[in-house]
Design an enzyme around this catalytic site. Sequence first.
Site, mmCIF file in Angstrom:
data_model
loop_
_atom_site.group_PDB
_atom_site.id
_atom_site.type_symbol
_atom_site.label_atom_id
_atom_site.label_comp_id
_atom_site.label_asym_id
_atom_site.label_seq_id
_atom_site.Cartn_x
_atom_site.Cartn_y
_atom_site.Cartn_z
ATOM 1 N N GLU A 160 0.766 -1.197 -0.011
ATOM 2 C CA GLU A 160 -0.138 -0.003 -0.038
ATOM 3 C C GLU A 160 0.752 1.273 0.105
ATOM 4 O O GLU A 160 0.779 2.198 0.772
ATOM 5 C CB GLU A 160 -1.051 -0.072 1.272
ATOM 6 N N GLU A 277 -5.069 -8.521 -0.540
ATOM 7 C CA GLU A 277 -5.873 -8.517 0.810
ATOM 8 C C GLU A 277 -7.178 -8.153 0.624
ATOM 9 O O GLU A 277 -7.449 -7.134 -0.260
ATOM 10 C CB GLU A 277 -5.340 -7.291 1.571
#
Length: 504
Positions: A160, A277
């Site tokens: 991220e 995820e």
Amino acid sequence: MSPGREGSRFPSRFPDAWRHCVGTGRVELALRRDYQDSLALLQREIGFRYIRGHGLLSDGMGVYRPYEWQGERRVRHSFTYVDQVLDAYLALGIRPFLELGFMPGELASGDQTVFWWRGNVTPPRSHKEWAELVRATVSHLVDRYGLDEVRTWPIEVWNEPNLRDFWQDADEQAYHRLYEVTAHAVKEVDSELQVGGPAISPGADEWLDRFAEFVDRRDVPVDFVSKHAYSSGPAQHVPFGVHQTLAPATDLLTQFASPRERIKGTPLAELPLHITEFNSSYRPDNPIHDTAFHAAYLAPVLAAGGDHADSFSYWTFSDMFEEAGVPTSLFHGGFGLLTHRQVKKPTYHLYAFLAGMGDELLARGDDHLVTRHPDGRVTVLAWAPVDASGATPGPDRHVVRLSVPMRAGEAFVRRSTVDEEHGNARTAWQRMGSPRSPRPHQLDVLHEAAEPARRHGRLPVEDGRVALDLTLARHEVTLVEVSAVVEEAPEWADEQRLLGGRPT
């Protein structure tokens, strides 16, 4: 509804992208007994192929070890813990989906960290030393586990980077540089090793556009595309927990599908897409994760997610997870399919039910999935609809009527159920007073309460089909297995004579 009669799409193969990968807390936790016990249970009853977690190169793994000798600065790369973690994974039949991060403290350009365990999220002060670290790590893995094996392990660059918490200033150009250096270092070890990214969080798909343009312009290797998906709103904090709004579950499927649209027409268009995820809430302390609602909410996502992505990895398999600190209670809203001490949550059973499904897809609807095994057994996964807005509690009862194929005179039907009352240890835990650290006998009760309700019976087969009339309770997820009855009772068997009565 009559599975197998809905058009040319069925029957077909049911994609099992749902079991390709599962998430974990930082990989260092794999050194602990409770973690390994939990993973062993998961693999016995579900059987994921890959596992992905943070922190492979963080200080807790002790890989990057600079030192001085005779006035010269040197670096030793130590793989003591890496070996123990990966050996444990492979012994349990699961391979690593490697995430390269976070930054070793003594290689970092700054001191910004994330999580209770302080993973450093700044760029390397020396890209040359970072490349050497990557090459040394990957070379060690190849030497220890073999080139053919490591070629099957995806290698993802960072986590991220579009978020300031995970990459200093969310600096896109700095991430591109890190990716370029890392990808070339991996390929220098072997050109067929898989490397990819950018592992972005929801709401940042424009990064995919620029990532595609960057790797094309710079001729940077990329073998897969990765991103994350969550459906919760901003966190409303309470002590040791949060509450959040939820979008409908279809929002997750939209997020799974969006990268394909963004990279259409780019050199990345035909690459595998991995959702590395996903969950409802992005918080590890949201009670929604522990509920029967959560299993019913995610059921349609698991049933249809393989239409949009090559894998979608549930975050995470266990509550052995410390990003927000050591959990203060057994049920605390952790991401895990399992609590500490291997208490199964309803969403665990959703995955276990899917593991019991067949490969041949006969039908799929808004509230059901029907498959067939090679031996002729038919399995049905059905779920009650939920109201993700919270405006209503959802229906008390939900009816699913199906007609499934069966070659026999009668069918044996076995049903396993999870709802608010069954397969739901959280309900029992609340009734016993929500003990933060349950005593051994209380844990025994919770393990017992965590098991699904089971029932069985016989149904007639008419014209090669079995009529199933399923009534589901609120937030129920149910697995129904239908198999042919082959009667082997002897001709003298007579239930009326159990107590010595006359023959019927």
